[in-house]
Design a protein around this motif. Structure first.
Motif, PDB file in Angstrom:
ATOM      1  N   ARG A   1       0.826  -1.201   0.000  1.00 52.98           N
ATOM      2  CA  ARG A   1       0.000   0.000   0.000  1.00 52.98           C
ATOM      3  C   ARG A   1       0.866   1.261   0.000  1.00 52.98           C
ATOM      4  NH1 ARG A   1      -2.595   3.351   3.850  1.00 52.98           N
ATOM      5  NH2 ARG A   1      -4.578   4.170   3.071  1.00 52.98           N
ATOM      6  N   ILE A   2       0.486   2.223  -0.836  1.00 50.33           N
ATOM      7  CA  ILE A   2       1.174   3.510  -0.899  1.00 50.33           C
ATOM      8  C   ILE A   2       0.377   4.501  -0.059  1.00 50.33           C
ATOM      9  CG2 ILE A   2       1.914   5.379  -2.439  1.00 50.33           C
ATOM     10  CD1 ILE A   2       2.159   3.216  -4.642  1.00 50.33           C
ATOM     11  N   GLN A   3       1.026   5.084   0.946  1.00 50.65           N
ATOM     12  CA  GLN A   3       0.311   5.870   1.947  1.00 50.65           C
ATOM     13  C   GLN A   3      -0.201   7.206   1.414  1.00 50.65           C
ATOM     14  OE1 GLN A   3      -0.368   4.687   4.962  1.00 50.65           O
ATOM     15  NE2 GLN A   3       0.803   2.802   4.685  1.00 50.65           N
ATOM     16  N   ARG A   4       0.619   7.887   0.601  1.00 48.83           N
ATOM     17  CA  ARG A   4       0.266   9.243   0.175  1.00 48.83           C
ATOM     18  C   ARG A   4      -0.091   9.263  -1.304  1.00 48.83           C
ATOM     19  NH1 ARG A   4       5.450  12.566   2.738  1.00 48.83           N
ATOM     20  NH2 ARG A   4       5.206  11.864   4.899  1.00 48.83           N
ATOM     21  N   LYS A   5      -1.159   9.960  -1.644  1.00 47.43           N
ATOM     22  CA  LYS A   5      -1.518  10.143  -3.049  1.00 47.43           C
ATOM     23  C   LYS A   5      -0.434  10.957  -3.747  1.00 47.43           C
ATOM     24  CE  LYS A   5      -5.857   8.432  -3.199  1.00 47.43           C
ATOM     25  NZ  LYS A   5      -6.428   7.548  -4.229  1.00 47.43           N
ATOM     26  N   ALA A   6      -0.049  10.533  -4.930  1.00 47.40           N
ATOM     27  CA  ALA A   6       1.124  11.094  -5.591  1.00 47.40           C
ATOM     28  C   ALA A   6       0.758  11.972  -6.782  1.00 47.40           C
ATOM     29  CB  ALA A   6       2.037   9.968  -6.059  1.00 47.40           C
ATOM     30  N   ASP A   7       1.574  13.008  -6.991  1.00 46.76           N
ATOM     31  CA  ASP A   7       1.522  13.776  -8.237  1.00 46.76           C
ATOM     32  C   ASP A   7       2.205  13.011  -9.358  1.00 46.76           C
ATOM     33  OD1 ASP A   7       0.490  16.635  -7.487  1.00 46.76           O
ATOM     34  OD2 ASP A   7       1.927  16.117  -5.912  1.00 46.76           O
ATOM     35  N   LEU A   8       3.208  12.217  -8.999  1.00 50.22           N
ATOM     36  CA  LEU A   8       3.947  11.420  -9.980  1.00 50.22           C
ATOM     37  C   LEU A   8       4.397  10.126  -9.327  1.00 50.22           C
ATOM     38  CD1 LEU A   8       5.430  11.119 -12.737  1.00 50.22           C
ATOM     39  CD2 LEU A   8       7.380  12.301 -11.685  1.00 50.22           C
ATOM     40  N   ILE A   9       4.101   9.020  -9.986  1.00 50.39           N
ATOM     41  CA  ILE A   9       4.611   7.711  -9.577  1.00 50.39           C
ATOM     42  C   ILE A   9       5.594   7.243 -10.630  1.00 50.39           C
ATOM     43  CG2 ILE A   9       4.057   5.291  -9.139  1.00 50.39           C
ATOM     44  CD1 ILE A   9       1.349   6.146  -8.115  1.00 50.39           C
ATOM     45  N   ILE A  10       6.794   6.871 -10.189  1.00 51.48           N
ATOM     46  CA  ILE A  10       7.821   6.359 -11.092  1.00 51.48           C
ATOM     47  C   ILE A  10       8.119   4.905 -10.726  1.00 51.48           C
ATOM     48  CG2 ILE A  10      10.197   6.625 -11.914  1.00 51.48           C
ATOM     49  CD1 ILE A  10      10.074   9.560 -11.062  1.00 51.48           C
ATOM     50  N   ALA A  11       8.153   4.060 -11.734  1.00 48.58           N
ATOM     51  CA  ALA A  11       8.633   2.681 -11.559  1.00 48.58           C
ATOM     52  C   ALA A  11       9.695   2.461 -12.626  1.00 48.58           C
ATOM     53  CB  ALA A  11       7.494   1.683 -11.699  1.00 48.58           C
ATOM     54  N   ALA A  12      10.959   2.580 -12.245  1.00 50.26           N
ATOM     55  CA  ALA A  12      12.062   2.525 -13.201  1.00 50.26           C
ATOM     56  C   ALA A  12      12.870   1.245 -13.001  1.00 50.26           C
ATOM     57  CB  ALA A  12      12.963   3.749 -13.040  1.00 50.26           C
ATOM     58  N   ASN A  13      13.012   0.467 -14.045  1.00 43.23           N
ATOM     59  CA  ASN A  13      13.773  -0.787 -14.001  1.00 43.23           C
ATOM     60  C   ASN A  13      13.273  -1.694 -12.874  1.00 43.23           C
ATOM     61  OD1 ASN A  13      15.400   0.306 -16.056  1.00 43.23           O
ATOM     62  ND2 ASN A  13      16.774   1.224 -14.556  1.00 43.23           N
ATOM     63  N   ALA A  14      11.972  -1.680 -12.680  1.00 41.52           N
ATOM     64  CA  ALA A  14      11.382  -2.447 -11.578  1.00 41.52           C
ATOM     65  C   ALA A  14      10.422  -3.523 -12.070  1.00 41.52           C
ATOM     66  CB  ALA A  14      10.645  -1.495 -10.631  1.00 41.52           C
ATOM     67  N   LEU A  15       9.638  -3.229 -13.099  1.00 42.32           N
ATOM     68  CA  LEU A  15       8.647  -4.198 -13.571  1.00 42.32           C
ATOM     69  C   LEU A  15       9.298  -5.487 -14.048  1.00 42.32           C
ATOM     70  CD1 LEU A  15       6.252  -1.860 -15.593  1.00 42.32           C
ATOM     71  CD2 LEU A  15       5.787  -2.932 -13.389  1.00 42.32           C
ATOM     72  N   ASN A  16      10.491  -5.394 -14.625  1.00 47.10           N
ATOM     73  CA  ASN A  16      11.150  -6.588 -15.161  1.00 47.10           C
ATOM     74  C   ASN A  16      11.590  -7.547 -14.058  1.00 47.10           C
ATOM     75  OD1 ASN A  16      14.346  -6.485 -14.726  1.00 47.10           O
ATOM     76  ND2 ASN A  16      13.621  -4.399 -15.028  1.00 47.10           N
ATOM     77  N   GLU A  17      11.595  -7.080 -12.816  1.00 43.50           N
ATOM     78  CA  GLU A  17      11.981  -7.945 -11.703  1.00 43.50           C
ATOM     79  C   GLU A  17      10.855  -8.913 -11.315  1.00 43.50           C
ATOM     80  OE1 GLU A  17      14.901  -8.011 -10.346  1.00 43.50           O
ATOM     81  OE2 GLU A  17      15.853  -6.158 -11.034  1.00 43.50           O
ATOM     82  N   LEU A  18       9.637  -8.650 -11.809  1.00 42.01           N
ATOM     83  CA  LEU A  18       8.503  -9.507 -11.496  1.00 42.01           C
ATOM     84  C   LEU A  18       8.428 -10.666 -12.487  1.00 42.01           C
ATOM     85  CD1 LEU A  18       5.876  -6.667 -10.873  1.00 42.01           C
ATOM     86  CD2 LEU A  18       7.311  -7.817  -9.178  1.00 42.01           C
ATOM     87  N   ASP A  19       7.630 -11.671 -12.157  1.00 46.11           N
ATOM     88  CA  ASP A  19       7.463 -12.838 -13.019  1.00 46.11           C
ATOM     89  C   ASP A  19       6.311 -12.572 -13.999  1.00 46.11           C
ATOM     90  OD1 ASP A  19       7.238 -15.273 -14.227  1.00 46.11           O
ATOM     91  OD2 ASP A  19       6.537 -16.348 -12.449  1.00 46.11           O
ATOM     92  N   TRP A  20       6.632 -12.509 -15.282  1.00 43.96           N
ATOM     93  CA  TRP A  20       5.620 -12.237 -16.312  1.00 43.96           C
ATOM     94  C   TRP A  20       5.375 -13.458 -17.195  1.00 43.96           C
ATOM     95  CZ3 TRP A  20       2.930  -7.719 -16.307  1.00 43.96           C
ATOM     96  CH2 TRP A  20       3.426  -6.696 -15.505  1.00 43.96           C
ATOM     97  N   SER A  21       5.707 -14.626 -16.717  1.00 45.56           N
ATOM     98  CA  SER A  21       5.583 -15.822 -17.542  1.00 45.56           C
ATOM     99  C   SER A  21       4.147 -16.341 -17.570  1.00 45.56           C
ATOM    100  CB  SER A  21       6.510 -16.918 -17.008  1.00 45.56           C
ATOM    101  OG  SER A  21       6.175 -17.238 -15.664  1.00 45.56           O
ATOM    102  N   GLY A  22       3.848 -17.082 -18.636  1.00 42.96           N
ATOM    103  CA  GLY A  22       2.585 -17.801 -18.742  1.00 42.96           C
ATOM    104  C   GLY A  22       1.362 -16.926 -18.634  1.00 42.96           C
ATOM    105  N   ARG A  23       0.377 -17.438 -17.905  1.00 43.89           N
ATOM    106  CA  ARG A  23      -0.915 -16.750 -17.821  1.00 43.89           C
ATOM    107  C   ARG A  23      -0.976 -15.711 -16.708  1.00 43.89           C
ATOM    108  NH1 ARG A  23      -5.073 -21.936 -18.544  1.00 43.89           N
ATOM    109  NH2 ARG A  23      -4.333 -22.569 -20.631  1.00 43.89           N
ATOM    110  N   THR A  24       0.155 -15.507 -16.029  1.00 44.35           N
ATOM    111  CA  THR A  24       0.143 -14.543 -14.920  1.00 44.35           C
ATOM    112  C   THR A  24       0.242 -13.099 -15.410  1.00 44.35           C
ATOM    113  OG1 THR A  24       2.571 -14.589 -14.681  1.00 44.35           O
ATOM    114  CG2 THR A  24       1.306 -16.230 -13.448  1.00 44.35           C
ATOM    115  N   ALA A  25       0.690 -12.898 -16.651  1.00 49.52           N
ATOM    116  CA  ALA A  25       1.017 -11.550 -17.115  1.00 49.52           C
ATOM    117  C   ALA A  25      -0.185 -10.615 -17.082  1.00 49.52           C
ATOM    118  CB  ALA A  25       1.619 -11.610 -18.522  1.00 49.52           C
ATOM    119  N   ARG A  26      -1.280 -11.027 -17.695  1.00 46.42           N
ATOM    120  CA  ARG A  26      -2.423 -10.107 -17.798  1.00 46.42           C
ATOM    121  C   ARG A  26      -3.060  -9.809 -16.441  1.00 46.42           C
ATOM    122  NH1 ARG A  26      -5.430 -10.195 -23.196  1.00 46.42           N
ATOM    123  NH2 ARG A  26      -3.341  -9.382 -23.574  1.00 46.42           N
TER     124      ARG A  26
END
Length: 375
Positions: free
Chosen positions: A166-191
């Motif tokens: 959970r993100i505590q404060r509402k943001a004007d800008l959220i950045i996710a840099a070089n982070a999504l690739n660390e997750l597992d996107w294989s098979g049917r989990t991606a969508r």
């Protein structure tokens, strides 16, 4: 007519900060002589672990001493260069007392790059919340930022957290840099994962808030970005950049050989010390690549523009260049002696009454008309 470029060359001020960063690294993260001698080998080992040996890498690898030094000394500076090129061409007018959330922050790469590349923001009171599973990397990044920025009105809070916490404060800008690739996107989990993440990020934004996703420009991250884009659109967010439209992505990286949206950039303006270190590690760079997605509820201007994506290549005795438009995948056809645009530039097209299709790619052929004026 050319209307803009997303990746202007590094400014002299930004180049000076990147050059100065080498001295700051020596001050904040000093290496003993034997570790400095070993550094080039550690960089090569880490490069393999980030590419060919991804499956063998531990999720919290950045907390390991054998990874943190090569990351700070080599991968972090190259990422600062990439992001500086990106931030330099973006609309990033964050308001006074603005809230910025940096997910998967690592050594505060996005925060440092923002300070380097956008000097007009340095005097504003900005509040950064940096979240990562590895506090040690964030602590190193915070020490580097403080040495770089000195006395600054920017306030930075770090917290150990997973991407979906959970993100505590509402943001004007959220950045996710070089982070999504660390997750597992294989098979049917991606969508389902993309749908959940998009809802999570949208819920953490203010009504006028924006989301910026940045990755390193390989096919895997092209697919991830395209999947996230589809889910953001389904939940009411629209692209600001690089997409010149809010329709279906024509470069979703599906299937072998299918195009994916990424940009290759020159390394002009990269610091000399970093080029020397890259040469020592036998990882010399003639260019860097990235892909990204910048969105908000309002989105960007949607007026039929075309965004140049690929580098130019031989076509019909001249040059061609893949692009994105509201017509789908587009192939800009330059005549003999016409100078191609740069990846990331936009143009207002003059479409033929009945556009032809390229037999190889299925892209619509768009004859290039020289620019009348530049913005």
């Amino acid at each position: 007519m050319s209307i803009e470029t997303l990746f202007p060359e590094i400014t002299p001020g930004n180049a000076a900060e990147l050059e100065r960063f080498g001295d700051i690294l020596k001050q904040v993260w000093p290496l003993k002589a034997k570790h400095r001698e070993q550094l080039k080998y550690d960089i090569r080992d880490m490069s393999r672990s980030l590419t060919n040996e991804r499956a063998e890498r531990r999720p919290d690898y950045m907390g390991e001493a054998r990874f943190l030094s090569p990351y700070l000394c080599y991968f972090l500076p190259w990422n600062l260069y990439r992001m500086s090129r990106l931030f330099g061409g973006m609309e990033l007018d964050i308001p006074e007392d603005g809230e910025i959330t940096d997910l998967g922050s690592g050594p505060l790469t996005a925060v440092i790059a923002l300070w380097m590349s956008r000097p007009h923001l340095r005097g504003r009171r900005l509040n950064f919340t940096c979240l990562d599973r590895v506090p040690k990397a964030m602590q190193a990044g915070l020490a580097l930022f403080n040495a770089l920025a000195g006395d600054t009105p920017w306030r930075i809070r770090t917290a150990k957290a997973a991407f979906s916490d959970r993100i505590q404060r509402k943001a004007d800008l959220i950045i996710a840099a070089n982070a999504l690739n660390e997750l597992d996107w294989s098979g049917r989990t991606a969508r389902p994962q993309a749908e959940k993440l998009a809802r999570h990020l949208i819920g953490a934004c203010k009504d006028t808030g924006r989301v910026l996703l940045i990755e390193t420009g390989v096919r895997l991250t092209g697919r991830i970005i395209a999947e996230m884009r589809g889910q953001f659109l389904a939940q009411g967010f629209k692209p600001i950049a690089p997409c010149p439209h809010a329709g279906e992505c024509p470069m979703p990286a599906t299937g072998q050989g299918a195009p994916w949206c990424h940009f290759n950039l020159s390394v002009k303006g990269a610091p000399r010390w970093l080029e020397l270190l890259s040469s020592e590690a036998r990882l010399e760079k003639t260019g860097v690549s990235l892909n990204f997605l910048y969105l908000s509820r309002k989105g960007g201007k949607d007026f039929g523009a075309v965004r140049l994506i690929s580098e130019p290549f031989p076509l019909h005795g001249g040059l061609g260049q893949y692009a994105c438009s509201d017509q789908g995948l587009t192939l800009v056809d330059y005549g003999p002696k016409q100078r191609p645009l740069l990846p990331g530039q936009g143009m207002i097209p003059q479409w033929p009454a009945t556009p032809r299709k390229d037999l190889k790619s299925g892209a619509l052929l768009l004859p290039f008309k020289p620019a009348i004026k530049e913005k």
